[in-house]
Structure formats: C-alpha cells, structure tokens
Design a protein around this motif. Structure first.
Motif, short mmCIF file in Angstrom:
data_model
loop_
_atom_site.label_atom_id
_atom_site.label_comp_id
_atom_site.label_asym_id
_atom_site.label_seq_id
_atom_site.Cartn_x
_atom_site.Cartn_y
_atom_site.Cartn_z
N THR A 35 7.10 -5.69 2.54
CA THR A 35 6.65 -6.66 1.53
C THR A 35 6.94 -6.07 0.16
O THR A 35 6.49 -4.96 -0.16
N THR A 44 -3.75 -11.16 -2.12
CA THR A 44 -4.03 -10.64 -0.79
C THR A 44 -2.68 -10.49 -0.07
O THR A 44 -1.78 -11.30 -0.24
N LEU A 45 -2.57 -9.44 0.73
CA LEU A 45 -1.32 -9.15 1.43
C LEU A 45 -1.56 -9.11 2.92
O LEU A 45 -2.57 -8.58 3.38
N ASP A 46 -0.61 -9.65 3.67
CA ASP A 46 -0.68 -9.54 5.12
C ASP A 46 -0.35 -8.11 5.54
O ASP A 46 0.37 -7.40 4.84
N PRO A 47 -0.86 -7.67 6.70
CA PRO A 47 -0.53 -6.32 7.17
C PRO A 47 0.98 -6.12 7.27
O PRO A 47 1.72 -7.02 7.68
N THR A 48 1.43 -4.95 6.86
CA THR A 48 2.86 -4.66 6.84
C THR A 48 3.07 -3.16 6.92
O THR A 48 2.17 -2.38 6.58
N ASP A 66 8.36 -3.93 8.97
CA ASP A 66 8.00 -5.01 8.06
C ASP A 66 8.04 -4.45 6.64
O ASP A 66 7.65 -3.31 6.41
N ALA A 103 -3.24 -3.24 3.04
CA ALA A 103 -2.30 -3.94 3.92
C ALA A 103 -1.27 -3.05 4.58
O ALA A 103 -0.81 -3.34 5.69
N THR A 109 9.36 -9.86 3.10
CA THR A 109 8.71 -10.86 2.25
C THR A 109 8.76 -10.39 0.81
O THR A 109 8.40 -9.25 0.51
#
Length: 327
Positions: free
Chosen positions: A90, A152-156, A88, A183, A115
């Motif tokens: 970001t 805020t960031l989703d886990p990646t 993943d 994250a 992302t």
C-alpha cells in the motif's frame, strides 16, 4: 530471449510519451508553482496537484527522483530482510505511483496486490495511465483518499510513505504513521534530505519503535539516533538520470542530478541490519579512505582504511555513501 527492461528505463520511456503533448513552457511554469508550494507551508485541505497539467509537470519534475530515492531505501531494506518479499503493498499519498515502480524494481513481481492512495484524482488518473507500461502494476488499485487523521488502512505486508509527511499537519503525520504501524508488517518512509525532512523521519522512527517495530535500515540499531538535533542530520544521495525534456522542464543542463533524501525502514519480520552504515560520502586520499559510520553501539565514528588492510581497502575505495560497512 530478450532480457526484461528495468522498471527505471520503462518509467523514463512512459514519462517521455506522456510529456510529448505538453509544451515545455507550460510544464516549466507549472513546475515553478509546484516548487513554491513544496517549499512553503502547504494547507492540508488543498491538494497540490490540481489538474492534468500540474500532474504532468510533477511527473517530469519529481517522479524520476522519487523513484530513485525510494528504490535506494528499499534496496537497503531488502538487504536486511533477504528472505522476505512483500505479497501486498500500500502506497500512502502515492500520487503518480513512483514508489510502486520502485517496489517492482526491488522485488520480483509475482502476484503482489498493490493499492495507491492519494487525495488528488488527477494524480491517480495519470499514475494509472503510466502503470499500463509496467506489467507488475496493471492490476493495481488507485483509490482517492484523504491522508490524515481519519485514514484507515487494510492489513498489508508493506506500506510506503514517500515525500508525504511534509504536506501534513503534525497531528495528521502522527495519525498516518500510527495507521501504517497498525496495518503493515513493514513500513518504509522517505522524506527530503533536509534537516526538516530528517526531523520528520526521526519522529516517525520513534513512533514505529514504540509500536513494536525494529529498524532494518539505514540505522544499524533500534536505539536512539546518535546525531545531536540541530547540529547535523542523517541523509543520503541517489543519482537520477535526466531525459532531454526533463532537463528542459527543470532548467538544468547536466544529464543527471543527485537527489538527497532521508528515510527509515522498520519491520516486524526478522531482520539483520547492517553492522554499520556509511553516512557521508567516503573521502578517498592517497593510500587511504576515510569512512564516517553510524555504528551498532549507538555512536558515530570515523574510521581510516589504508592499503595495509588489503581487500578491505579495495572495498573501501568502491564503497558509496549509504552502503553497509563492512560489505
């Protein structure tokens, strides 16, 4: 079977197609304004890239250089984590997506989730358009987001932040680095290769270490940087090829330019940093090569490699600024 086209070449081709419809004079005027903004104090409530003309000019002016700088940083990071590939990615403040292209040039594409976050919708739109030329990015998500204290960031697996910290207030810089540390498994931050850019990288480096990360590159250790603030700064150089239109927009005549950058790559995964890093352009003299090194034991040294060192001398003559040493 034809060999796949490298991402750097694909990106240049995509940019040339994009800029075909933009008069060079209009692009050059937009570039002049962008240069003034980037060199000045940019208010964080105002996106620098306002419309498609701005974004196209930015793509011509900055995207090739950003790609090469981030790619160089990622390659050094990848050498330290040879058994790791991000699933993943970001890209925070990614604009038109140069860092996402650099990631695809560093690791096999696979099914990586990508992302891109930026607060300038025109940049996201153009990045999405350019990404159609790169199969590894066609499924990427391009999301408008304010880069600041509320982020805020989703886990990646991987967060990249390239040429963004200079646009933020100190409080927002801190919030961004902390959000990335929370994250991500790995964080790569790239800034301009200036004393101020280096200072922002060191500030981020310290926060990442405090959050439990280890430095994978460029530093051969996770201790304090041995460079005395105000006396010198750590930076590197990446060679950037220019298209003819790129040269017109930037007002240059050479077929290349050198992008100076500072960076840090930090990770929570097992990593083996370089035993030392060449931090200046090697000086080649008759029968010897002088190398300025950052060493594992938190010091800067100059070592002289001569013909009597045999194969090591040959390696030193081929060594470049930013390379690990010994190879």
């Amino acid at each position: 079977m034809n060999a796949p086209v490298p991402p750097a070449e694909t990106l240049r081709t995509a940019l040339a197609g994009l800029l075909d419809g933009l008069p060079p004079k209009q692009a050059a005027q937009a570039v002049d304004r962008l240069i003034a903004n980037y060199r000045g104090a940019t208010p964080t409530h105002t996106p620098i890239l306002r419309d498609r003309a701005d974004v196209a000019a930015y793509a011509a002016y900055r995207m090739p250089a950003t790609f090469e700088a981030v790619h160089a940083a990622l390659e050094a990071f990848a050498e330290a984590v040879p058994d790791w590939t991000p699933a993943d990615h970001t890209d925070v403040g990614g604009g038109t997506g140069a860092a996402t292209w650099a990631v695809t040039a560093t690791w096999p594409a696979g099914d990586r989730s990508v992302t891109v976050l930026d607060w300038a919708e025109p940049a996201l739109a153009l990045g999405r358009e350019l990404a159609e030329a790169n199969p590894a990015l066609r499924g990427a998500s391009w999301q408008r987001s304010r880069i600041g204290s509320a982020l805020t960031l989703d886990p990646t697996d991987l967060v990249t932040v390239s040429y963004v910290l200079n646009e933020l207030t100190p409080a927002d810089r801190t919030a961004l680095v902390d959000a990335a540390a929370t994250a991500a498994q790995s964080v790569v931050i790239v800034e301009a290769g200036t004393p101020d850019g280096y200072a922002r990288v060191i500030e981020a480096r310290d926060r990442l270490i405090a959050a439990g990360f280890r430095i994978a590159a460029p530093c051969p250790h996770s201790a304090a940087c041995p460079i005395v603030p105000g006396e010198d700064w750590c930076h590197f150089s990446a060679r950037v090829s220019r298209s003819s239109l790129h040269r017109k927009v930037k007002g240059g005549s050479l077929a290349y330019e050198d992008e100076k950058f500072s960076y840090v790559a930090a990770t929570r995964v097992p990593a083996t940093p370089a035993p030392s890093r060449i931090i200046r352009r090697p000086q080649i003299r008759k029968g010897q090569v002088l190398l300025d090194l950052c060493e594992t034991d938190e010091r800067l040294t100059r070592t002289t490699v001569t013909k009597r060192h045999g194969d090591l001398y040959k390696a030193a003559r081929d060594a470049d600024w930013g390379d690990p040493w010994p190879p």
